[in-house]
Write a protein that holds these residues in place. Structure first.
Motif, PDB file in Angstrom:
ATOM      1  N   ALA A  97       0.835  -1.202   0.000  1.00  0.00           N
ATOM      2  CA  ALA A  97       0.000   0.000   0.000  1.00  0.00           C
ATOM      3  C   ALA A  97       0.868   1.249   0.000  1.00  0.00           C
ATOM      4  CB  ALA A  97      -0.921   0.004   1.215  1.00  0.00           C
ATOM      5  N   ASP A 100      -1.409   6.244   1.977  1.00  0.00           N
ATOM      6  CA  ASP A 100      -2.563   6.320   2.872  1.00  0.00           C
ATOM      7  C   ASP A 100      -2.414   7.547   3.774  1.00  0.00           C
ATOM      8  OD1 ASP A 100      -4.890   5.747   4.145  1.00  0.00           O
ATOM      9  OD2 ASP A 100      -4.133   4.028   5.263  1.00  0.00           O
ATOM     10  N   THR A 101      -3.415   8.381   3.787  1.00  0.00           N
ATOM     11  CA  THR A 101      -3.402   9.535   4.674  1.00  0.00           C
ATOM     12  C   THR A 101      -4.625   9.476   5.569  1.00  0.00           C
ATOM     13  OG1 THR A 101      -4.632  10.939   3.146  1.00  0.00           O
ATOM     14  CG2 THR A 101      -2.236  10.963   2.939  1.00  0.00           C
ATOM     15  N   SER A 102      -4.464   9.798   6.823  1.00  0.00           N
ATOM     16  CA  SER A 102      -5.582   9.684   7.762  1.00  0.00           C
ATOM     17  C   SER A 102      -6.712  10.650   7.415  1.00  0.00           C
ATOM     18  CB  SER A 102      -5.096   9.929   9.185  1.00  0.00           C
ATOM     19  OG  SER A 102      -4.487  11.195   9.275  1.00  0.00           O
ATOM     20  N   GLY A 105      -8.009   8.830   3.858  1.00  0.00           N
ATOM     21  CA  GLY A 105      -8.213   7.387   3.941  1.00  0.00           C
ATOM     22  C   GLY A 105      -8.088   6.650   2.614  1.00  0.00           C
ATOM     23  N   ASN A 106      -7.591   7.309   1.591  1.00  0.00           N
ATOM     24  CA  ASN A 106      -7.420   6.660   0.287  1.00  0.00           C
ATOM     25  C   ASN A 106      -5.968   6.240   0.123  1.00  0.00           C
ATOM     26  OD1 ASN A 106      -9.999   7.478  -0.027  1.00  0.00           O
ATOM     27  ND2 ASN A 106      -9.667   8.734  -1.823  1.00  0.00           N
ATOM     28  N   HIS A 107      -5.765   5.199  -0.648  1.00  0.00           N
ATOM     29  CA  HIS A 107      -4.404   4.777  -0.927  1.00  0.00           C
ATOM     30  C   HIS A 107      -4.367   3.988  -2.232  1.00  0.00           C
ATOM     31  CE1 HIS A 107      -6.115   1.340   1.226  1.00  0.00           C
ATOM     32  NE2 HIS A 107      -5.284   0.603   0.517  1.00  0.00           N
ATOM     33  N   SER A 108      -3.161   3.748  -2.696  1.00  0.00           N
ATOM     34  CA  SER A 108      -2.933   2.927  -3.885  1.00  0.00           C
ATOM     35  C   SER A 108      -2.283   1.631  -3.442  1.00  0.00           C
ATOM     36  CB  SER A 108      -2.017   3.662  -4.868  1.00  0.00           C
ATOM     37  OG  SER A 108      -2.607   4.871  -5.300  1.00  0.00           O
ATOM     38  N   THR A 109      -2.491   0.575  -4.226  1.00  0.00           N
ATOM     39  CA  THR A 109      -1.847  -0.698  -3.919  1.00  0.00           C
ATOM     40  C   THR A 109      -1.195  -1.268  -5.170  1.00  0.00           C
ATOM     41  OG1 THR A 109      -3.867  -1.969  -4.359  1.00  0.00           O
ATOM     42  CG2 THR A 109      -3.468  -1.300  -2.076  1.00  0.00           C
ATOM     43  N   SER A 127      -5.156   5.572  -6.588  1.00  0.00           N
ATOM     44  CA  SER A 127      -6.110   6.603  -6.194  1.00  0.00           C
ATOM     45  C   SER A 127      -5.418   7.951  -6.152  1.00  0.00           C
ATOM     46  CB  SER A 127      -6.692   6.278  -4.815  1.00  0.00           C
ATOM     47  OG  SER A 127      -7.499   7.353  -4.362  1.00  0.00           O
ATOM     48  N   ILE A 178      -2.678  13.217  -1.043  1.00  0.00           N
ATOM     49  CA  ILE A 178      -2.626  11.774  -1.357  1.00  0.00           C
ATOM     50  C   ILE A 178      -1.561  11.510  -2.410  1.00  0.00           C
ATOM     51  CG2 ILE A 178      -3.910   9.882  -2.440  1.00  0.00           C
ATOM     52  CD1 ILE A 178      -6.402  10.959  -1.021  1.00  0.00           C
ATOM     53  N   THR A 182       1.784   9.354  -1.726  1.00  0.00           N
ATOM     54  CA  THR A 182       2.055   8.161  -2.540  1.00  0.00           C
ATOM     55  C   THR A 182       3.458   8.232  -3.125  1.00  0.00           C
ATOM     56  OG1 THR A 182      -0.299   7.970  -3.067  1.00  0.00           O
ATOM     57  CG2 THR A 182       1.246   6.778  -4.491  1.00  0.00           C
TER      58      THR A 182
END
Length: 199
Positions: A97, A100-102, A105-109, A127, A178, A182
């Motif tokens: 992952a 991710d940011t609090s 809440g989105n992230h890339s994998t 994302s 984000i 990333t």
């Protein structure tokens, strides 16, 4: 609807299908193989082709999926409840992952895995905030010889996607925190890979 019959008298059925449809290369090649089997009186080969589906379209798509799987060493022939070729089970899969940011809440994998013959490939879900995209591990994807080569290619791919959105004025879809998080995570992963090679 009557089930497809493939036999030595199926030439017209196949040539009509070819004439009525816009085929891509692999479909043309498969239908030419079918016509060759008819020309050579090879009913056993026609029966094998027929085992891949109950229509000419299904046969072409399922056979193509099977052959692409062979490139990764997948040899099992199996179909799902709808008659489509089953996705193979990738070996030694890893999911990583990024970004991710609090706050959002989105992230890339990135997901990597290999087939039985040791060839690797990757998938990703990316994302930018609200916008993004992704795809699963697939036998249609590019092949790599090693885990590290695969992971490096995936990191580079994700970096290109993120870099293309830096400074975007579309603040609804492209969340700069984000994107930047990333990119930072990608750099951390690259540094970690270099450090591992030093030991």
């Amino acid at each position: 609807m009557e089930s497809l019959v493939l036999n030595l008298r199926s030439k017209k059925q196949i040539t009509d299908y070819i004439a009525d449809n816009h085929l891509i290369r692999y479909e043309k090649d498969i239908f030419n193989e079918l016509l060759m089997a008819i020309e050579n009186n090879e009913q056993q080969n026609l029966d094998w082709f027929r085992s891949f589906g109950d229509s000419l379209r299904a046969i072409a798509m399922n056979l193509h999926a099977y052959r692409k799987g062979l490139e990764f060493g997948f040899t099992e022939i199996a179909f799902d409840q709808y008659g489509w070729f089953k996705r193979p089970q990738w070996l030694d899969t890893e999911e990583h992952a990024f970004g991710d940011t609090s706050r959002y809440g989105n992230h890339s994998t990135i997901t990597i895995g290999h087939g039985p013959n040791g060839l690797w490939t990757y998938a990703m879900s990316y994302s930018f905030g609200c916008a993004g995209g992704g795809y699963a591990l697939s036998v249609y994807d590019k092949k790599y010889n090693t885990r590290d080569e695969t992971f490096t290619a995936a990191l580079d791919d994700l970096k290109i996607k993120m870099t293309s959105r830096i400074g975007s004025t579309d603040t609804t879809n492209d969340k700069q925190p984000i994107i930047l998080a990333t990119l930072r995570d990608i750099e951390k992963a690259k540094i970690a890979m270099v450090q591992l090679t030093l030991f």
